[in-house]
Design a protein around this motif. Structure first.
Motif, PDB file in Angstrom:
ATOM      1  N   VAL A   5       2.570  -1.897   0.045  1.00 37.24           N
ATOM      2  CA  VAL A   5       3.174  -2.551   1.060  1.00 37.24           C
ATOM      3  C   VAL A   5       2.908  -3.969   1.458  1.00 37.24           C
ATOM      4  N   ARG A   6       1.568  -4.017   1.511  1.00 35.96           N
ATOM      5  CA  ARG A   6       0.926  -5.499   1.555  1.00 35.96           C
ATOM      6  C   ARG A   6       1.442  -6.486   0.509  1.00 35.96           C
ATOM      7  N   ALA A   7       1.510  -5.901  -0.720  1.00 36.75           N
ATOM      8  CA  ALA A   7       2.028  -6.801  -1.826  1.00 36.75           C
ATOM      9  C   ALA A   7       3.370  -7.045  -1.586  1.00 36.75           C
ATOM     10  N   VAL A   8       4.219  -6.207  -1.060  1.00 40.54           N
ATOM     11  CA  VAL A   8       5.490  -6.547  -1.159  1.00 40.54           C
ATOM     12  C   VAL A   8       5.587  -7.527   0.110  1.00 40.54           C
ATOM     13  N   GLY A   9       5.014  -7.128   1.193  1.00 40.79           N
ATOM     14  CA  GLY A   9       4.998  -8.061   2.459  1.00 40.79           C
ATOM     15  C   GLY A   9       4.706  -9.650   2.023  1.00 40.79           C
ATOM     16  N   ARG A 167       3.338 -10.009 -10.273  1.00 42.83           N
ATOM     17  CA  ARG A 167       2.175 -10.269 -10.043  1.00 42.83           C
ATOM     18  C   ARG A 167       1.345  -9.473  -8.975  1.00 42.83           C
ATOM     19  N   ARG A 168       1.858  -9.423  -7.794  1.00 40.60           N
ATOM     20  CA  ARG A 168       0.977  -8.779  -6.725  1.00 40.60           C
ATOM     21  C   ARG A 168       0.929  -7.393  -7.084  1.00 40.60           C
ATOM     22  N   LEU A 169       2.002  -6.861  -7.341  1.00 42.09           N
ATOM     23  CA  LEU A 169       1.925  -5.468  -7.926  1.00 42.09           C
ATOM     24  C   LEU A 169       0.939  -5.169  -8.852  1.00 42.09           C
ATOM     25  N   ILE A 170       0.849  -5.692  -9.933  1.00 40.16           N
ATOM     26  CA  ILE A 170      -0.144  -5.614 -10.858  1.00 40.16           C
ATOM     27  C   ILE A 170      -1.426  -5.780 -10.135  1.00 40.16           C
ATOM     28  N   ARG A 171      -1.695  -6.867  -9.582  1.00 42.82           N
ATOM     29  CA  ARG A 171      -3.131  -6.867  -8.951  1.00 42.82           C
ATOM     30  C   ARG A 171      -3.377  -5.547  -7.946  1.00 42.82           C
ATOM     31  N   VAL A 172      -2.481  -5.019  -7.300  1.00 44.54           N
ATOM     32  CA  VAL A 172      -2.857  -3.818  -6.452  1.00 44.54           C
ATOM     33  C   VAL A 172      -3.085  -2.538  -7.552  1.00 44.54           C
ATOM     34  N   ARG A 173      -2.058  -2.460  -8.606  1.00 46.31           N
ATOM     35  CA  ARG A 173      -2.384  -1.482  -9.762  1.00 46.31           C
ATOM     36  C   ARG A 173      -4.018  -1.547 -10.199  1.00 46.31           C
ATOM     37  N   GLU A 174      -4.238  -3.034 -10.492  1.00 49.53           N
ATOM     38  CA  GLU A 174      -5.699  -3.022 -11.221  1.00 49.53           C
ATOM     39  C   GLU A 174      -6.952  -2.799 -10.025  1.00 49.53           C
ATOM     40  N   SER A 175      -6.641  -3.106  -9.049  1.00 44.98           N
ATOM     41  CA  SER A 175      -7.831  -2.808  -7.957  1.00 44.98           C
ATOM     42  C   SER A 175      -8.009  -1.336  -7.678  1.00 44.98           C
ATOM     43  N   ARG A 176      -6.894  -0.565  -8.109  1.00 41.34           N
ATOM     44  CA  ARG A 176      -7.023   0.962  -7.654  1.00 41.34           C
ATOM     45  C   ARG A 176      -7.949   1.637  -8.843  1.00 41.34           C
TER      46      ARG A 176
END
Length: 176
Positions: A5-9, A167-176
Motif C-alpha cells: 500500500v505504501r509503495a502504491v501510495g 520498481r517500488r513493488l520490487i523493493r517491497v518484495r525484496e524486503s520481505r
C-alpha cells in the motif's frame, strides 16, 4: 517495513507531482515557479506525515523517555560497591581501521557496472520522457486541444505512476 500500500501510495504521489509539474507549464513564469514549489513542498509534507503516522512500530511514534539532568538521580546508590577497575578496551588506530592513506579503497567491477548502468538508464529515461512529452504536446497543439498542458499533465502523471510502481513493488518484495 515497506508495504505494498505504501509503495502504491508513493508511486501515486510521484505521478501527481509529475502531473502538477507539467500542468504548470502553461502558466506565466512567476506563477509556474510558485505552483511547482508549492507542489513539491506540499507533497513532501504529505509524504513525511504519512511515513510518521503509518509506521509499523507504534513505539516509533511515542516520545522517548527523558533522562533526568540531576546526576544524583541517575548515579547508583551509595551502598553499592564501586565498579571494578579494568583497563579500557583496546581501540585500533584510525589508520588501521580505515586502511592506510596510500592504499585506495577496493571497488568491485560489478558495483561500477551496476552504477554505470543505473546512471545510463536514468539519463535515457529522462531524455526519452522529455522527447515523448514534446511529441505529445505538439500533437495536442496540432489537434487544437483547448488545454494541451493539462491533457499532457494527465498523460505524463499516469506514465510516471506506471514507470515508478514496478520498481517500488520490487523493493517491497525484496524486503520481505
Amino acid at each position: 517495513m515497506n508495504t505494498y500500500v505504501r509503495a502504491v501510495g508513493a508511486a501515486a504521489l510521484q505521478g501527481l507531482l509529475t502531473g502538477v509539474w507539467v500542468a504548470a507549464g502553461e502558466l506565466p513564469p512567476a506563477k509556474r515557479r510558485l505552483s511547482r514549489a508549492g507542489a513539491v513542498v506540499t507533497l513532501s509534507a504529505v509524504a513525511s506525515i504519512r511515513d510518521w503516522a503509518f509506521t509499523d512500530d507504534p513505539r516509533d511514534r511515542q516520545p522517548s523517555p527523558r533522562r533526568s539532568p540531576d546526576p544524583a538521580i541517575s548515579s547508583p546508590p551509595a551502598t553499592s560497591p564501586p565498579p571494578a577497575a579494568s583497563s579500557p578496551p583496546a581501540v585500533p588506530a584510525p589508520s588501521a581501521a580505515l586502511g592506510s592513506a596510500d592504499a585506495p579503497l577496493p571497488i568491485s567491477k560489478k558495483s561500477l557496472i551496476v552504477t554505470g548502468a543505473g546512471i545510463a538508464l536514468s539519463v535515457g529515461t529522462m531524455i526519452g520522457g522529455r522527447k515523448l512529452e514534446k511529441r505529445w504536446l505538439a500533437a495536442l497543439h496540432r489537434d487544437g486541444h483547448p488545454h494541451p498542458h493539462r491533457a499532457l499533465a494527465v498523460r505524463m502523471g499516469l506514465l510516471s505512476f506506471a514507470a515508478t510502481l514496478p520498481r517500488r513493488l520490487i523493493r517491497v518484495r525484496e524486503s520481505r
